[in-house]
Design an enzyme around this catalytic site. Structure first.
Site, mmCIF file in Angstrom:
data_model
loop_
_atom_site.group_PDB
_atom_site.id
_atom_site.type_symbol
_atom_site.label_atom_id
_atom_site.label_comp_id
_atom_site.label_asym_id
_atom_site.label_seq_id
_atom_site.Cartn_x
_atom_site.Cartn_y
_atom_site.Cartn_z
ATOM 1 N N HIS A 208 0.799 -1.228 0.000
ATOM 2 C CA HIS A 208 0.000 0.000 0.000
ATOM 3 C C HIS A 208 0.827 1.269 0.000
ATOM 4 C CE1 HIS A 208 1.036 0.052 4.241
ATOM 5 N NE2 HIS A 208 0.618 1.303 4.285
HETATM 6 C C1 UD1 Z 1 -2.289 5.612 5.722
HETATM 7 C C2 UD1 Z 1 -1.024 5.998 6.464
HETATM 8 C C3 UD1 Z 1 -0.039 4.830 6.450
HETATM 9 C C4 UD1 Z 1 -0.692 3.566 6.944
HETATM 10 C C5 UD1 Z 1 -1.921 3.300 6.088
HETATM 11 C C6 UD1 Z 1 -2.663 2.037 6.434
HETATM 12 C C7 UD1 Z 1 -0.447 8.394 6.335
HETATM 13 C C8 UD1 Z 1 0.486 9.364 5.749
HETATM 14 N N1 UD1 Z 1 -0.357 7.140 5.857
HETATM 15 O O1 UD1 Z 1 -1.925 5.429 4.350
HETATM 16 O O2 UD1 Z 1 1.054 5.146 7.278
HETATM 17 O O3 UD1 Z 1 0.222 2.503 6.845
HETATM 18 O O4 UD1 Z 1 -2.799 4.422 6.261
HETATM 19 O O5 UD1 Z 1 -3.693 1.844 5.492
HETATM 20 O O6 UD1 Z 1 -1.233 8.745 7.195
HETATM 21 N N2 UD1 Z 1 -9.049 5.123 0.944
HETATM 22 C C9 UD1 Z 1 -10.298 4.571 0.814
HETATM 23 N N3 UD1 Z 1 -10.990 4.286 1.950
HETATM 24 C C10 UD1 Z 1 -10.503 4.535 3.185
HETATM 25 C C11 UD1 Z 1 -9.231 5.112 3.292
HETATM 26 C C12 UD1 Z 1 -8.507 5.392 2.166
HETATM 27 O O7 UD1 Z 1 -10.785 4.324 -0.267
HETATM 28 O O8 UD1 Z 1 -11.192 4.238 4.184
HETATM 29 C C13 UD1 Z 1 -8.274 5.394 -0.281
HETATM 30 C C14 UD1 Z 1 -8.467 6.787 -0.782
HETATM 31 O O9 UD1 Z 1 -8.453 6.762 -2.165
HETATM 32 C C15 UD1 Z 1 -7.245 7.526 -0.301
HETATM 33 C C16 UD1 Z 1 -6.197 6.420 -0.320
HETATM 34 O O10 UD1 Z 1 -6.897 5.233 -0.004
HETATM 35 O O11 UD1 Z 1 -6.920 8.612 -1.070
HETATM 36 C C17 UD1 Z 1 -5.081 6.639 0.650
HETATM 37 O O12 UD1 Z 1 -5.602 6.832 1.969
HETATM 38 P P1 UD1 Z 1 -4.784 7.713 3.035
HETATM 39 O O13 UD1 Z 1 -5.471 7.761 4.335
HETATM 40 O O14 UD1 Z 1 -4.414 9.018 2.409
HETATM 41 O O15 UD1 Z 1 -3.414 6.952 3.207
HETATM 42 P P2 UD1 Z 1 -3.047 5.406 3.214
HETATM 43 O O16 UD1 Z 1 -2.363 5.108 1.940
HETATM 44 O O17 UD1 Z 1 -4.176 4.516 3.623
#
Ligand code: UD1
Length: 368
Positions: A208
């Protein structure tokens, strides 16, 4: 008077870290009156709600509902909403866990308002400033007043940065508290049977991180190599929403075999905590770019190949079952073949990863 402590969670890896801390506080009602704030950084049922249910986390007292966005947007939205919460509730302390954007945002707000902030899982350093989590860790630790660490090296990192001894508390690993508590119940899940994998060798894959999945030139050869590996041993791949979006965006869907094949890459939706624990504890090997999974596999005694050039959790390599294979698919292929032939690294469980870290945290925080 019990201390009013605002406990902040935002993203999936925070939930298993906060659950035992809240339980330890609930066991001492004369000492603690916690308030749980969910920033809403993760909001999908499978990334959030399922974890609350399975880990016995109380329903959040306050949900900030910030959702996804750029780093600046997400951090800023949490800060604005969390400032209101602190103004309204006037806590004695804020407690944050891990290294996600919500961790840093809540820390900045609390500290600037003169509220002491404690950071659980402090002092981890990958020495890689291109990782958003590394920036979150550094900034959070620089300004929190209490820093709870998982191992001795994390304390050394903090001392080298000039942190005063009295702020550092070695307590162990709260994520392992949760693993130990749920290990038995997870082992009874029907998941392997449902996937057609009961009694079979299989590997687990998670990806991820932006460094792994955001660049097609990195992701495509990696997926091709994983495909080759999966011709010999099934690979179960519970896919993060970000990773799915990237793979589809790059038009690489054909590299994912979406059916429950006997071998091949078997893609599933993100799993709840118990199913995923059941999956990893029975796996022949785990391939991952996650941080927390390096620790969980060390405690489970399952060989882990980490698809990164560095780790903020080196104890999982020196004492545990983790091997860093970097981001070169050829090296991954060689290390995987070696693991299959030789059985993988045999480790031991680091000191204080014993299921009692949250109790130690409560003991430190309790009013004297
Ligand atoms: C975040 C954390 C990372 C952790 C990871 C676990 C930061 C900088 N990163 O990364 O350290 O290891 O969480 O998952 O805080 N999305 C969904 N549904 C959700 C959440 C996210 O669809 O419930 C999608 C969205 O398109 C979003 C992308 O995932 O833009 C990334 O989500 P985000 O919270 O920005 O960071 P993670 O990559 O999940």
């Amino acid at each position: 008077m019990p201390l009013k402590i605002i406990c902040v969670v935002g993203a999936r890896p925070n939930f298993m870290k906060m659950a035992p801390i809240l339980a330890a506080m609930a066991a001492r009602p004369d000492d603690f009156s916690p308030l749980l704030v969910h920033t809403g950084q993760h909001y999908d049922e499978r990334m959030s709600k399922t974890f609350f249910e399975q880990l016995g986390l109380p329903r959040p007292d306050i949900d900030l509902g910030v959702g996804s966005g750029s780093h600046a947007q997400q951090t800023a939205k949490v800060m604005m909403a969390f400032e209101e919460v602190c103004l309204t509730h006037k806590p004695d302390r804020v407690l944050v866990v891990g290294d996600v954007n919500s961790t840093l945002a809540a820390t900045l707000v609390g500290t600037k308002m003169g509220i002491p902030v404690a950071h659980v899982e402090a002092g981890l350093r990958a020495r890689d400033m291109s990782m958003p989590e590394e920036l979150n860790r550094l900034c959070t630790d620089a300004i929190c007043d209490l820093l709870f660490t998982t191992d001795a090296l994390a304390g050394e990192n903090l001392r080298a940065e000039g942190v005063a001894e009295g702020r550092i508390k070695l307590v162990g690993n709260v994520m392992i508290d949760t693993l130990i508590k749920h290990r038995e119940i997870a082992s009874k899940r029907p998941l392997l049977h449902d996937l057609g994998l009961a009694g079979r060798d299989y590997a687990v894959l998670t990806l991820h991180r932006p460094a792994t999945v955001d660049d097609r030139a990195m992701l495509e050869p990696l997926l091709r190599k994983l495909h080759t590996i999966a011709a010999d041993i099934p690979i179960v791949f519970p896919i993060h929403p970000r990773t799915r979006a990237r793979i589809e965006g790059f038009g690489l869907d054909d590299l994912l075999n979406k059916t429950a094949a006997v071998s091949g890459i078997h893609v599933t939706e993100p799993m709840g905590y118990l199913d995923f624990l059941c999956l990893t504890m029975n796996a022949r090997a785990v391939l991952t770019d996650s941080g927390g999974l390096q620790e969980e596999t060390t405690v489970l005694g399952v060989p882990c190949l980490t698809l990164r050039d560095n780790t903020e959790r080196p104890i999982t390599c020196t004492e545990g079952t983790n091997v860093l294979v970097g981001r070169d698919p050829e090296l991954l292929g060689r290390e995987f073949a070696r693991l299959m032939a030789e059985g993988g690294a045999v480790g031991r469980i680091p000191p204080l990863w014993d299921g009692k870290a949250a109790e130690r945290i409560a003991e430190v925080l309790a009013p004297t």
